[in-house]
Design an enzyme around this catalytic site. Sequence first.
Site, PDB file in Angstrom:
ATOM      1  N   SER A  97      39.063  23.268  82.134  1.00 51.66           N
ATOM      2  CA  SER A  97      40.303  22.081  82.516  1.00 51.66           C
ATOM      3  C   SER A  97      40.687  22.109  83.109  1.00 51.66           C
ATOM      4  CB  SER A  97      40.798  22.019  81.086  1.00 51.66           C
ATOM      5  OG  SER A  97      41.776  22.800  80.952  1.00 51.66           O
TER       6      SER A  97
ATOM      7  N   PRO B 158      41.025  27.750  80.439  1.00 47.91           N
ATOM      8  CA  PRO B 158      41.776  26.187  81.245  1.00 47.91           C
ATOM      9  C   PRO B 158      42.590  26.345  82.429  1.00 47.91           C
ATOM     10  CG  PRO B 158      42.250  26.888  78.859  1.00 47.91           C
ATOM     11  CD  PRO B 158      41.405  27.872  79.625  1.00 47.91           C
ATOM     12  N   HIS B 159      42.954  25.824  83.087  1.00 48.49           N
ATOM     13  CA  HIS B 159      43.160  26.290  84.431  1.00 48.49           C
ATOM     14  C   HIS B 159      43.668  24.476  85.089  1.00 48.49           C
ATOM     15  CE1 HIS B 159      42.510  27.611  88.439  1.00 48.49           C
ATOM     16  NE2 HIS B 159      41.907  28.782  87.388  1.00 48.49           N
ATOM     17  N   ASP B 160      44.618  24.910  85.601  1.00 50.76           N
ATOM     18  CA  ASP B 160      45.180  23.536  86.727  1.00 50.76           C
ATOM     19  C   ASP B 160      45.972  22.734  86.155  1.00 50.76           C
ATOM     20  OD1 ASP B 160      43.432  24.818  88.048  1.00 50.76           O
ATOM     21  OD2 ASP B 160      44.144  22.986  89.582  1.00 50.76           O
TER      22      ASP B 160
END
Lengths: 528, 321
Positions: free
Chosen positions: A290, A313-315
């Site tokens: 994500s 899940p990222h950024d």
Amino acid sequence: MIIVMKPKCLTRGGSIRLFSCIFFVATVFFSASVICAQQVDHTDKLKAMLSDYQNMDWSQYTVEEVRQRIPTKMQGSDVESLLSARLYFIGSQNIQEMKEVWQAQGITHPKTIVVANGVYSVADLHRLINDDSVIEQVKDGTYLFRQSIYVAPTASLVIRNASIRLSIHHGVFLAVDGQLFVADTIITSWDEYAGNEGERENIRNNELLLYGRQTPRPYIIMNEGSQIYMANSRVTGLGYKGQRGTFGLSISKRPPVVTHRLHGYIRIRAKPTGWLIGNTFTNNFFGFYSNQADDVVLLGNVYYDNIIYNIDPHDYSNRLLIARNLTYNAQQAHGIIISREVNDSIIAENISFSNYGSGIMLDRNSNNTLVYSNLTIGNGGDGIAVFESDYNLVSDNITARNMRNGIYIRNSDHINIRNNFIFRNSYSGAETAVVDIDKLETRDFKLDPYHKSASALYENNQFESNQNAAMTAKNKGVVTVKNNQFYNSGPIFFGGELAPFAESLWRQNDGDELTTDVDLMIRQAITP
Amino acid sequence: MRYILLMLVLSMLIYSSVSLAAKVSKQYTTEERLLEQTKLAVIEELAEMGNNSAYIVLAKMGENRPFVTPPSEGQLIRWYTSSAQGGNPHALLWLGHYFLHGKGSNADSEYDALVLLASAAILGSIKAANDLVLIPKVLGASYAQLEEAFYDAIQRLSKGQVVNCSRLTCSPEVSQQSHFASEKISQKAEIFRDNWAQFGDVNAYQYLKSLGAERLLAQSNNISALTENIRIQNAGKLRKNERLAEEKRLAESPDWEMQTYLDRLSGRKSSAQDALRHYKDQDFARLEKDIRHTINLINFHRDPDAQISYEDVLQKMKKAP
């Protein structure tokens, strides 16, 4: 420890000097009070998150609940195949990358199925397109897509009790700006010649994350303002290393742009979100990815044999619930990793084992995360790693038999580690370290700044049979111990820079007052 | 001494904040500022002389480049409107989207926006034609409204009128000088109408879809930017790969110091693995209760036909490392 000094200037005359001194003292007190207020705020937040989690109504998050949310009444007829070049706003880079596949197949005018203004099932798409060279019904409920699909903000696509095959050779991907409902379904990449999901190219491990090395494969990308509800489904064989959200199933928002074209409307839409409950994800480039997604729920899923990460899940994704998942055999990296300012999230009651890297990792300024009651067992890296992320609570976990540390805190401050069972890890039970990563080539320090300090409070944990030491600190990592239990640990209980202070640490752990000079050299962490 | 130190720190703080503030405000040198102002004056003069293209240049400059004094939104709209009055399709595209975004005094005027975009498409903007194909799908505008807007635009353009001056603030200078321009505009509208008639009995939406497909493909086939992006993206990782390759080379033919280090690492790893193997059954027996409990929690969220069994998980766990 606060040093109180009495400036000489206070004893001398002169209003300027007096003013300067008052200014200085006020600044010191102001800074101290701001820091204290911040800590109280974080502590309260984490306590509230833990309490909310423990009192959660789980019956709202079941496969059946997702099935109930799926629309049953289909309506609309606005489905047509348009030139992919028209859809500049769904990600020009995504379309550019797929050209490699289209050109190789001699597809000079690639088209995309645009789904708009209505609620459609896959059977509806098949009926409305009415062209077997675009959507072929292979058998009852099994559809092969030879063109990409774009679900506009005005539409919902329902995939239920179906098997969806996305053709590798035709460079198919599913991009969604509207809503996507998936239940009791298999979605897979498809090699039409081999009649299976298609083997991945043989690429050297250290080139897997290089851009432009892999031939694009099908993927699903949920864009700005989109929602996904997926239950009891299986997603397999998707994703490759592309520039944006091409990793498998991705939920991703781009930064807003000031432009008077359709980008402008799309990019300012809300952050995408979704529920993924009771699914299985395997052999995707990433199991889940994500970027700027909010309130995503990942519950009861199984992730295994994904190429890089299982869950990533990222950024700037916020308030994620990653709970009760089983993740294992991530082939190149970690089981669960949250990275780059993924804040206020819960990672709880997961089992993360046998991953190439760490079981659970918090990375790059991911703050206010609750890591609660997870089992991280037999991972190639650390059980739980906290890298460059402050104000996190690691509580009630079991971290055992990992090839590195049970818990590893790197360049992270105010980490509260309590009630964990840290057992037979191959390095130390817990390590708190400051590491200079200034020379890390792959990191942009403007985007991901870090501080060279680390501090953790270890409270009520049980350390047992860890092979090097129960606890260690390196390069001025700050450790505070309180009421922990230590059994049968390696050659020594306190290793690294803690070794000279072992006696004092024992006393601190037992709640004795620290009085001697050596005692006072133990740096006191500020607890969250 | 302490006092001097204190004052030194304070003065450094003040100096750094002042210099930072100066940096923020200073975007131009005096020469650059003068050059920018001269350019602006020349283009403004051209615009006042009735050069229609000058308005779009002003507007584009104002939007994309940091003017010495950036124009207000009102000024931008005036420039774009003046340019649109002269039949500039880019200006019409901009204005159409501006109002479609729900901005300005015509916030609710979706229909007006569609007319502006249709005018842009008729006067040759492929981008406007493409956006009109997608607007009903992406924003939910009705196809009937689109059709109506199209007929309205053709009618208006045939009379040589591009902009509805009762809805937008038109520039009187442009209106006065627009005799030649309006003739050209009405000619373009006629050509468009003829081409459409030759295409057969299709509605506006279907005809729009046929416009500029080749040009759209040609635009999107430009991959030079992609190649450059690949180069930039990979630079850091390639450097890391070089370092890893160097480490690998050293590992294959190490000096004695590296050999000692590697021996120690592999010794530590193998002894750790020995210990894990030795205690495997004992450890998993101890963890059984917790693993079973968590699997039960996971299974609560899974379909009855997709339950995970403890035995299966245990078998996989025991394989590693």
